[in-house]
Design an enzyme around this catalytic site. Structure first.
Site, PDB file in Angstrom:
ATOM      1  N   GLY A  23       0.874  -1.169   0.000  1.00  0.00           N
ATOM      2  CA  GLY A  23       0.000   0.000   0.000  1.00  0.00           C
ATOM      3  C   GLY A  23       0.910   1.217   0.000  1.00  0.00           C
ATOM      4  CD  GLU A  62      -0.957   6.061   2.168  1.00  0.00           C
ATOM      5  OE1 GLU A  62      -1.116   4.832   2.001  1.00  0.00           O
ATOM      6  OE2 GLU A  62      -1.765   6.917   1.776  1.00  0.00           O
ATOM      7  CG  ASP A  65     -12.257  -8.430  -2.508  1.00  0.00           C
ATOM      8  OD1 ASP A  65     -13.187  -7.697  -2.099  1.00  0.00           O
ATOM      9  OD2 ASP A  65     -12.111  -9.604  -2.126  1.00  0.00           O
ATOM     10  CE1 TYR A 109      -9.296  10.241  -9.546  1.00  0.00           C
ATOM     11  CE2 TYR A 109      -8.609   9.113 -11.556  1.00  0.00           C
ATOM     12  CZ  TYR A 109      -9.612   9.598 -10.727  1.00  0.00           C
ATOM     13  OH  TYR A 109     -10.916   9.452 -11.089  1.00  0.00           O
ATOM     14  NE  ARG A 110      -4.088   2.841  -7.142  1.00  0.00           N
ATOM     15  CZ  ARG A 110      -2.899   3.339  -7.466  1.00  0.00           C
ATOM     16  NH1 ARG A 110      -2.800   4.389  -8.266  1.00  0.00           N
ATOM     17  NH2 ARG A 110      -1.804   2.776  -7.009  1.00  0.00           N
ATOM     18  CB  THR A 163       7.656   9.639 -11.121  1.00  0.00           C
ATOM     19  OG1 THR A 163       6.252   9.410 -11.027  1.00  0.00           O
ATOM     20  CG2 THR A 163       8.248   9.737  -9.722  1.00  0.00           C
ATOM     21  N   GLY A 190       6.432   4.416  -7.645  1.00  0.00           N
ATOM     22  CA  GLY A 190       6.205   5.782  -7.188  1.00  0.00           C
ATOM     23  C   GLY A 190       6.444   5.929  -5.696  1.00  0.00           C
ATOM     24  CG  ASP A 191       4.072   3.699  -3.173  1.00  0.00           C
ATOM     25  OD1 ASP A 191       3.417   4.759  -3.276  1.00  0.00           O
ATOM     26  OD2 ASP A 191       3.588   2.576  -3.378  1.00  0.00           O
ATOM     27  CG  ASP A 201       3.058  -3.533  -3.262  1.00  0.00           C
ATOM     28  OD1 ASP A 201       2.821  -4.598  -3.845  1.00  0.00           O
ATOM     29  OD2 ASP A 201       2.262  -2.560  -3.241  1.00  0.00           O
TER      30      ASP A 201
END
Lengths: 340, 340, 340, 340, 340, 340
Positions: free
Chosen positions: D34, D36, D105, D168-169, D241, D280-281, D317
């Site tokens: 996730g 953060e 989900d 943005y999602r 980015t 990106g994170d 991730d």
């Protein structure tokens, strides 16, 4: 140590991982196995100079099979290369009330299509101390039966003891055909090995009052089977393994070893099974080892039974275990305490 | 063979490999299962034309679930697509003194958010010979209970026999709510199936002097439970499975089948468990198969118990086994000898 | 909850998958374990603030080991980094009549080459409620024995209770050396833990008429062992775990806990083993937990035995189980029914 | 090092092994991730004291998620436990012309159903040097947006710098809703991070003459986007980015970092992708690290771009990489020679 | 959608995991594939009612093969059961300068030993909209060639269009034999598909000045090949796929589609290959789909090339991809950006 | 074919699966490798009678290592058993901009603690046609350097050609120590092999104007390095491999082979890397094979470069590839088309 030659078929064994059924498998464990190869490999693990003789296709699958044997110390230098395919058997492991299931795909294999000219037994058996084959080999076809006969005749000429594991396979031949062919080979055999059903299936010699499907085996009945076999064929000794199948996961396991004069009954193990395939072969290898290293019959029998009990706790056809480990169990330590 | 329709929820089952705990898992085996889907699949394996009816999300996870059922021969053409998610249950396999552990994540699933308009029962049940559902389905919500009622009313109208497995789930509803809702559905049920706890939990009908936590089950007590159920709801027959939990690895397994007139008690198996999930469902499928193929009650019961004993030796919810294999065990061969 | 400090060696454990033998493995499961680390981890799972103290190499393998402990909630902030390698033990899982096999490769590890200056016990033990070590730690070398002595002297000064698991390892030192070194440490120990062999091996205190290789353990004999130990060293209490090794797959498991005045004998479990390594450590953790949470001796003993029975159903050295789960078994529910 | 707090959602990520499609998978790799959480973890790998704040269900799945973070050094002590489920995202890895595919989900997750009372920001942010969140967090619902607002108001009060990744999602909210909500949060943000599409989607600020679907990105256009953002919201700096997607397997990767006065353009990497999720994170974490350790803007930008290029060569991730390893690449060594 | 029938052989494909060589493999991924089965499966994924006709052994291996097809929506109800084995091909994946390697073990398969009586084409082809086969099928033996001739004669009688993929296999027959047999079948074929080598191998029609081993393919030359084929056999259209093999890991991929009047040349993809097996089959399925759904030739060609480019990014023989996904690539989006 | 003897260390190689980092791995692939073992194995694959000489611990890990070599046809009968451990190297595979990472744990290995008396070179080298060692062997310690000197002196006495791969390892010794020791061994060496850095590191002979970190290698510079080496030590020939590291995933690969009179420059391959470890060793084996089978220098060089390009597409240290496969690539077929 001794030089042992075994001859027969080795197959690629394709097994679903763990306890999956065939229909659930998305991969197969790729193993190899066959009666005589298993015996050679077990003897190599015991420290002997053991060679396995067969015919393998000259492709990467045949190479992989040879490499697997070579890895465990089997002498593969006498293997003939040719033919078009390696036989296969698909093997699904059972559990509890669900039996294991084998689907054969062995027709047309390199060894089944071999000819007598492929094998120079005089060369192969030079320096040999023992020769071993099973009833599966002549069942592969008349050509292979003829090759086996060549082998044991040569062994007889050279004074090399011969052992044979009856190993009846109903998918390969009928009891009648088996009886006829095997009867022709028995005169060259010194030590006969059989399981609790083989003598009945091949030679019609049945242990009285024994119902193997319920796991109750009468030792007495099998002594008589052995006696009849010795009488009929003149074997030096006959060994019969006795499996009591309580379920696919738990079996009783013992054996008897009889000569014309005496009969020894082994200790009986209750084995929680990891993989029962190759149990009989590892027994044969244990018996040959015991004999070749000068154990008496009683001790050789205990070694063979312990070896084959251990095999059934090991994945695959091969009995990857040292003579020391077998001796420790045969000497009575079945506690399973960690060895550090 | 017969045409059977089952209706309910199927979930993605995420299981750590082997005996790993959730906290140890870095991957999950991705399986699928649900009471009524398991029954349909088992019947398809027995050779029937079995359709499973549910609602699945219209995404790749829903597709994968449908494909898995389709692979094993279930008719998936009646499945409705829609909703936002497939329910999940995480399932950790226990061993010996450590129990299996299930974490549910099923709220908001496609079927739990379905409406009565999604299902045209007149169309779905055309040509059907049997309808089956479980107590889990009405527990998913009042909307799903209403859909189930639509289904069994239509079945009654068409003269299609209905079976129901009580299957009480304490995470989904209280005993009180379950008792009320299920009582409203029972008049449409011909054959009731329950485990040793369900009748007590749902209807407060308890077997006297039975302490299931210690694995001692009194057959006598359960006969009375069945009689009470038949008396109260007018079922044609009631079957109760009796699990004796010695440990997570070993269970006793048997069942009784009672009608208004007689009660049959099955053979009892001691099963070394590979995966116990779906045991009750496979019993139901076996019972339906026995009934639809004209076995008498005693034989149908033995078939059902053998089928469900075998299920517990198979990984996953699904009973991937043929009617022949079940019959062999029901006929008494539990020796686990290799089938070649 | 309490603050517990344990000190010792943790190793990389390389295990063939499933029941494969070393020679069959093409990959190793990478686990970590060591007596005192196992105790700290189990206590962290029970909810305590448990720190493990050791020395790890400052490389990616050392990091991975620290991470594994940290994952399960162990405080790793006191671990010293330095030295050149992490010790290794190769561990092959046995089955039935085939014992498990351990090959050690631990010489020259970071902790075995540590010096007294590496550890500031006054700092490490601030706020501690308990200190634990095992007989493996002083066996690593005189330098490590000296560090351990520093630790327990500091604990004594601070009034922190000390527990010690005798844990004799014949590969690390002789009984004579062990006896001498351990006798020097015992005066600082409050609670001694041992298995059925340790007291004999280290201090020559043997249970009369007990033949552990046949799985028959006399409780009476071990009471006397405990009494002798208490008499000789003045321990507050002595706990002895009693393993009855029927095979590598099935063991009896119980324990006794004795003080100068009384002796409690625990319930006895028959465990179908998933992984027996760490059984003794999980017992120790259970006993410490019971003591620190104010259970009486009898209850603490039952908690400890239940905890360690559960450990043997879990893969790896670590007892990944909550205090609630242990309490449920200790309270008598060994049925293995699914927890939903 | 510094104390950083991040706040948001972490999900279970279920990925088919290798390049399998969902429909082919029989197991899922179980990962977690996730926005953060990824940032906190990367900062912990760089040596910082980084805490991730969220709400996790109080069950074994929530525990496993917390453990995974804890393993990599994230402070998980501020995580709130409650709610009924952990959100899930299914992630299928693409290759070459086949794009990766994500099925969400996540509805009804523990964090999405949290309330403002669950978080005591005054306590959470004590001692903090930095706070970070992403645009995904307020998109989870108005309740979560309110919690985020509480957090950044508290941070502003305490003088703690705040960074936000727009992220943005489209599955969570519309551009209109996103624009409105995010505009309300921007006044509390010091450093804004965005990818090449976010500013357009959320605030309608578009880089002129750029067609991202063909992998041609105009640096000039993005400088203007940054300038507009700074002008509108008064950020101290804006980083964007720039991913050039040649295929699912090969991407160009660079970034710009602008303040009101200057704009730095980074080196551009062509990355052969192992796993692009979290790119990106990891950039955000690199930028925060650079800023907190006193690098100038140009150097911090190069560190951030190198960190995120490396991330895309790592499975999952999480950016499991040390600051040293990042610095080596940022310093110019992209040869990939073995490090011994 | 349309009803399509394909006829031919499907084999078990045994592949070492990842990039392992045969000699390194200890397990094989168990996949299934064959030209016509691959086409049927791809069409089923596109939403058609596609049936695959073959003969499979009536054992668990045959069942597993059928199940795999059924899973992906292929109609398997027309498959004949009988014969003794499923053909096998061992497939080792190459990388970079190392080519992939295939070892066939297909002799004696159920379909190769089928007879004309096994197939009732009048029944099989009822309701069919299209029939497809490849040049591999008649190569299996004169009996199978006769069956294929029966099929296409029946199709001609019923007015069902027939497509054929030349697919020359040098291990099955010589160019001479292939030329003779295939020439006899061509009069019944409407759409011919070939790769860059087939027309030369089977009919001696060679593209001038093309050296395929260096990856330089002249489109012009292949237009003339197509024209010659159309002239000689009267096909409605001829499609030729053009593979530029730079290495085992990277290929150029395009195709031409010619009728008597025009020739379309497709876009050219450079594909980073996951699994190239089945590329030609997926092209054929794409072309059939385009034709049956009324795309013009140019659009159908682009759809077919995009479908087969995607196939080469998917593990196994089967093109598990939807028509939507193909259309997206055919429409120009090759960026590989994540689809959420 | 020829009889080749190689001497040195072989280690257990523990590698995380796929592209996982050490910290992510829960299992390690268990491979084996070492410079001289790799050369022997490659020569065995080419059909030679190649023996590897080393010292292995007499335990199951040593057995497994020996078995692995034996499997691929290496003669292991000359291996001495003794010492306490097998050396280990942990190897994490890099990708793209992330380099591979090796952690050594080789101190105290069986070979590093061997003594001169362990090896009877007169016996070992009987019948040998070639002897090979690398610069790693003398770097293991003065004792091992002395053993190596014994070996090459005996070889010189027997007229057996000696090849040496310089293979500088900075973790084992300093450039100064290496220079001194290697200079003492060079007089016995006929063929020297080095990579683009070795001559500089060991003997301070540097290629002018070459910056290897940017992947630009000047062939001219390396010709001069070779000439200087030949001049200084009188080698018959010097081969230098030239790796251009664009990234961890893609390398240029070529070599030069110089004698006193001429210099051959090989073709240059761009290799998409599967596993680059063992690249230099496979080059050496190729060169020895070329020389022993009578290829001229140019052809032997091409064979060696092709062999080592292929190695880098194969998992593990070992070059599991036949001479035929190498010859096909050396002859120019790099298209990667499937070999059926």
């Amino acid at each position: 140590m001794a030089r042992i030659i075994t001859f027969g078929e080795i197959m690629l064994r394709l097994s679903p991982p763990g306890y999956l059924r065939f229909e659930q498998a998305r991969s197969f464990d790729a193993l190899y196995g066959g009666g005589e190869a298993n015996v050679a490999l077990s003897l190599a693990q015991f420290g002997h100079d053991a060679a396995f003789v067969t015919r393998l296709p000259a492709n990467a699958i045949g190479d992989s099979c040879r490499n697997e044997l070579r890895q465990y110390g089997v002498d593969t230098s006498l293997i003939v290369r040719g033919g078009s395919r390696l036989g296969i058997y698909y093997c699904e492991k059972g559990a509890s009330v669900r039996p294991s299931k084998v689907v054969y795909d062995r027709a047309g294999s390199a060894i089944a299509t071999a000819s007598r000219e492929d094998f120079d037994w005089d060369h192969i058996l030079r320096d040999a101390d023992w020769f071993h084959f099973t009833g599966i080999t002549p069942a592969l076809g008349d050509n292979v039966a003829a090759i086996a006969l060549d082998a044991i005749r040569t062994a007889r000429d050279k004074g090399i003891p011969v052992s044979c594991d009856l190993n009846y396979r109903k998918n390969l031949w009928s009891p009648e055909k088996a009886g006829t062919v095997m009867a022709g080979l028995m005169p060259y055999v010194d030590v006969l090995i059989a399981n609790e059903e083989d003598a009945d299936k091949v030679f019609g010699i049945r242990a009285a009052e024994t119902d193997i499907s319920h796991g109750n085996l009468s030792t007495e009945g099998y002594r008589k089977v052995a006696a009849t076999l010795i009488e009929r064929f003149g074997f030096r000794s006959v060994a019969i393994t006795l499996r009591e199948s309580y379920s696919a996961s738990e079996n009783g396991w013992s054996a008897i070893l009889c000569t014309a004069r005496t009969c020894h009954v082994s200790r009986r193990y209750v084995v929680h099974i990891v993989d029962r395939v190759g149990g009989g072969d590892s027994f044969g290898a244990g018996l040959i080892h015991g004999t070749l290293t000068g154990m008496g019959d009683a001790q050789a029998l205990e070694f063979a039974v312990a070896a084959s009990a251990l095999k059934q706790t090991i994945e695959g056809d091969f009995n990857i275990i040292s003579a020391d480990e077998v001796s420790r169990l045969a000497a009575g330590d079945a506690s399973g305490r960690v060895q550090r």
